[in-house]
Design a protein around this motif. Structure first.
Motif, PDB file in Angstrom:
ATOM      1  N   THR A  92      46.297 -32.857 -15.734  1.00 41.06           N
ATOM      2  CA  THR A  92      47.712 -33.189 -15.814  1.00 41.06           C
ATOM      3  C   THR A  92      47.997 -34.373 -14.894  1.00 41.06           C
ATOM      4  O   THR A  92      47.244 -34.633 -13.951  1.00 41.06           O
ATOM      5  CB  THR A  92      48.594 -31.999 -15.393  1.00 41.06           C
ATOM      6  N   GLU A  93      49.085 -35.067 -15.163  1.00 40.28           N
ATOM      7  CA  GLU A  93      49.463 -36.171 -14.281  1.00 40.28           C
ATOM      8  C   GLU A  93      49.758 -35.686 -12.860  1.00 40.28           C
ATOM      9  O   GLU A  93      49.349 -36.351 -11.902  1.00 40.28           O
ATOM     10  CB  GLU A  93      50.637 -36.948 -14.867  1.00 40.28           C
ATOM     11  N   PRO A  94      50.431 -34.532 -12.688  1.00 35.72           N
ATOM     12  CA  PRO A  94      50.627 -34.053 -11.314  1.00 35.72           C
ATOM     13  C   PRO A  94      49.303 -33.775 -10.589  1.00 35.72           C
ATOM     14  O   PRO A  94      49.199 -34.011  -9.385  1.00 35.72           O
ATOM     15  CB  PRO A  94      51.444 -32.771 -11.484  1.00 35.72           C
ATOM     16  N   ALA A  95      48.282 -33.314 -11.304  1.00 34.45           N
ATOM     17  CA  ALA A  95      46.979 -33.068 -10.676  1.00 34.45           C
ATOM     18  C   ALA A  95      46.354 -34.376 -10.200  1.00 34.45           C
ATOM     19  O   ALA A  95      45.785 -34.449  -9.107  1.00 34.45           O
ATOM     20  CB  ALA A  95      46.042 -32.351 -11.640  1.00 34.45           C
ATOM     21  N   VAL A  96      46.481 -35.425 -10.996  1.00 35.74           N
ATOM     22  CA  VAL A  96      45.952 -36.734 -10.599  1.00 35.74           C
ATOM     23  C   VAL A  96      46.759 -37.276  -9.419  1.00 35.74           C
ATOM     24  O   VAL A  96      46.196 -37.828  -8.475  1.00 35.74           O
ATOM     25  CB  VAL A  96      45.958 -37.723 -11.783  1.00 35.74           C
ATOM     26  N   SER A  97      48.051 -37.080  -9.450  1.00 38.42           N
ATOM     27  CA  SER A  97      48.892 -37.536  -8.347  1.00 38.42           C
ATOM     28  C   SER A  97      48.498 -36.850  -7.034  1.00 38.42           C
ATOM     29  O   SER A  97      48.424 -37.504  -5.992  1.00 38.42           O
ATOM     30  CB  SER A  97      50.360 -37.247  -8.674  1.00 38.42           C
ATOM     31  N   GLN A 127      48.450 -43.733 -13.681  1.00 39.47           N
ATOM     32  CA  GLN A 127      47.750 -42.484 -13.419  1.00 39.47           C
ATOM     33  C   GLN A 127      47.569 -41.671 -14.699  1.00 39.47           C
ATOM     34  O   GLN A 127      46.613 -40.910 -14.812  1.00 39.47           O
ATOM     35  CB  GLN A 127      48.494 -41.658 -12.373  1.00 39.47           C
ATOM     36  N   SER A 128      48.444 -41.858 -15.664  1.00 36.95           N
ATOM     37  CA  SER A 128      48.319 -41.122 -16.931  1.00 36.95           C
ATOM     38  C   SER A 128      47.005 -41.446 -17.635  1.00 36.95           C
ATOM     39  O   SER A 128      46.433 -40.583 -18.314  1.00 36.95           O
ATOM     40  CB  SER A 128      49.503 -41.425 -17.855  1.00 36.95           C
ATOM     41  N   GLU A 129      46.495 -42.665 -17.459  1.00 37.26           N
ATOM     42  CA  GLU A 129      45.217 -43.036 -18.063  1.00 37.26           C
ATOM     43  C   GLU A 129      44.076 -42.223 -17.445  1.00 37.26           C
ATOM     44  O   GLU A 129      43.165 -41.780 -18.146  1.00 37.26           O
ATOM     45  CB  GLU A 129      44.954 -44.531 -17.892  1.00 37.26           C
ATOM     46  N   ILE A 130      44.143 -42.040 -16.131  1.00 36.17           N
ATOM     47  CA  ILE A 130      43.135 -41.226 -15.451  1.00 36.17           C
ATOM     48  C   ILE A 130      43.278 -39.775 -15.889  1.00 36.17           C
ATOM     49  O   ILE A 130      42.281 -39.098 -16.166  1.00 36.17           O
ATOM     50  CB  ILE A 130      43.259 -41.358 -13.923  1.00 36.17           C
ATOM     51  N   ALA A 131      44.514 -39.307 -15.964  1.00 38.20           N
ATOM     52  CA  ALA A 131      44.758 -37.924 -16.391  1.00 38.20           C
ATOM     53  C   ALA A 131      44.147 -37.671 -17.769  1.00 38.20           C
ATOM     54  O   ALA A 131      43.466 -36.655 -17.977  1.00 38.20           O
ATOM     55  CB  ALA A 131      46.253 -37.632 -16.403  1.00 38.20           C
ATOM     56  N   ASN A 132      44.356 -38.591 -18.683  1.00 37.96           N
ATOM     57  CA  ASN A 132      43.788 -38.436 -20.032  1.00 37.96           C
ATOM     58  C   ASN A 132      42.271 -38.445 -20.004  1.00 37.96           C
ATOM     59  O   ASN A 132      41.626 -37.633 -20.663  1.00 37.96           O
ATOM     60  CB  ASN A 132      44.307 -39.533 -20.964  1.00 37.96           C
ATOM     61  N   ALA A 133      41.700 -39.365 -19.236  1.00 41.51           N
ATOM     62  CA  ALA A 133      40.237 -39.485 -19.176  1.00 41.51           C
ATOM     63  C   ALA A 133      39.596 -38.248 -18.544  1.00 41.51           C
ATOM     64  O   ALA A 133      38.501 -37.837 -18.955  1.00 41.51           O
ATOM     65  CB  ALA A 133      39.841 -40.735 -18.404  1.00 41.51           C
ATOM     66  N   LEU A 150      36.288 -46.109 -16.303  1.00 43.57           N
ATOM     67  CA  LEU A 150      37.557 -46.430 -16.944  1.00 43.57           C
ATOM     68  C   LEU A 150      38.134 -47.736 -16.408  1.00 43.57           C
ATOM     69  O   LEU A 150      38.636 -48.564 -17.168  1.00 43.57           O
ATOM     70  CB  LEU A 150      38.555 -45.283 -16.710  1.00 43.57           C
ATOM     71  N   LEU A 151      38.056 -47.927 -15.098  1.00 44.05           N
ATOM     72  CA  LEU A 151      38.646 -49.101 -14.463  1.00 44.05           C
ATOM     73  C   LEU A 151      37.668 -50.273 -14.329  1.00 44.05           C
ATOM     74  O   LEU A 151      38.029 -51.328 -13.807  1.00 44.05           O
ATOM     75  CB  LEU A 151      39.186 -48.720 -13.081  1.00 44.05           C
ATOM     76  N   ALA A 152      36.442 -50.066 -14.786  1.00 50.51           N
ATOM     77  CA  ALA A 152      35.399 -51.111 -14.760  1.00 50.51           C
ATOM     78  C   ALA A 152      35.166 -51.644 -13.349  1.00 50.51           C
ATOM     79  O   ALA A 152      35.118 -52.856 -13.112  1.00 50.51           O
ATOM     80  CB  ALA A 152      35.730 -52.240 -15.730  1.00 50.51           C
ATOM     81  N   ASP A 209      32.064 -36.448  -9.871  1.00 51.12           N
ATOM     82  CA  ASP A 209      31.997 -36.738 -11.304  1.00 51.12           C
ATOM     83  C   ASP A 209      33.309 -37.346 -11.809  1.00 51.12           C
ATOM     84  O   ASP A 209      33.303 -38.196 -12.703  1.00 51.12           O
ATOM     85  CB  ASP A 209      31.626 -35.493 -12.111  1.00 51.12           C
ATOM     86  N   GLU A 210      34.433 -36.959 -11.204  1.00 50.82           N
ATOM     87  CA  GLU A 210      35.711 -37.555 -11.581  1.00 50.82           C
ATOM     88  C   GLU A 210      35.756 -39.022 -11.171  1.00 50.82           C
ATOM     89  O   GLU A 210      36.235 -39.870 -11.934  1.00 50.82           O
ATOM     90  CB  GLU A 210      36.866 -36.792 -10.917  1.00 50.82           C
ATOM     91  N   LEU A 211      35.245 -39.326  -9.990  1.00 49.65           N
ATOM     92  CA  LEU A 211      35.231 -40.713  -9.531  1.00 49.65           C
ATOM     93  C   LEU A 211      34.343 -41.586 -10.412  1.00 49.65           C
ATOM     94  O   LEU A 211      34.657 -42.755 -10.648  1.00 49.65           O
ATOM     95  CB  LEU A 211      34.799 -40.803  -8.075  1.00 49.65           C
ATOM     96  N   LEU A 212      33.263 -41.022 -10.925  1.00 51.84           N
ATOM     97  CA  LEU A 212      32.404 -41.785 -11.849  1.00 51.84           C
ATOM     98  C   LEU A 212      33.160 -42.137 -13.127  1.00 51.84           C
ATOM     99  O   LEU A 212      33.072 -43.262 -13.620  1.00 51.84           O
ATOM    100  CB  LEU A 212      31.139 -40.990 -12.181  1.00 51.84           C
TER     101      LEU A 212
END
Length: 82
Positions: free
Chosen positions: A34-39, A24-30, A59-61, A51-54
């Motif tokens: 914060t990691e808690p927000a992604v969680s 999840q940290s990779e998504i948080a960075n992209a 990122l995950l191809a 737009d976040e899902l795009l």
């Protein structure tokens, strides 16, 4: 109570992360979150924005539709009778 769309989409994102051995940290960075927000998003407490899902899909191809297809499949599965 059945899961919300936000929970289903979050579960789909988390599933792809696990399949790819990513974090999840990779998504948080992209997303510059914060990691808690992604969680919270992955748990469905807060919905991912489109737009976040795009960004996550890139990122995950994977195609962004993958997150929605999984959520839709859950909706079409009949729930057990009460």
């Amino acid at each position: 109570m059945s899961p919300t769309i936000a929970q289903r989409v979050g579960r789909s994102v988390r599933s792809v992360l696990i399949e790819q051995g990513r974090h999840q940290s990779e998504i948080a960075n992209a997303l510059r979150l914060t990691e808690p927000a992604v969680s919270r998003r992955c748990r469905g407490e807060t919905a991912f924005r489109s737009d976040e899902l795009l960004v996550i899909a890139e990122l995950l191809a994977v195609p962004v539709q993958r997150f929605y297809e999984s959520a839709q499949a859950d909706l079409q599965t009949p729930s057990p009778a009460a």
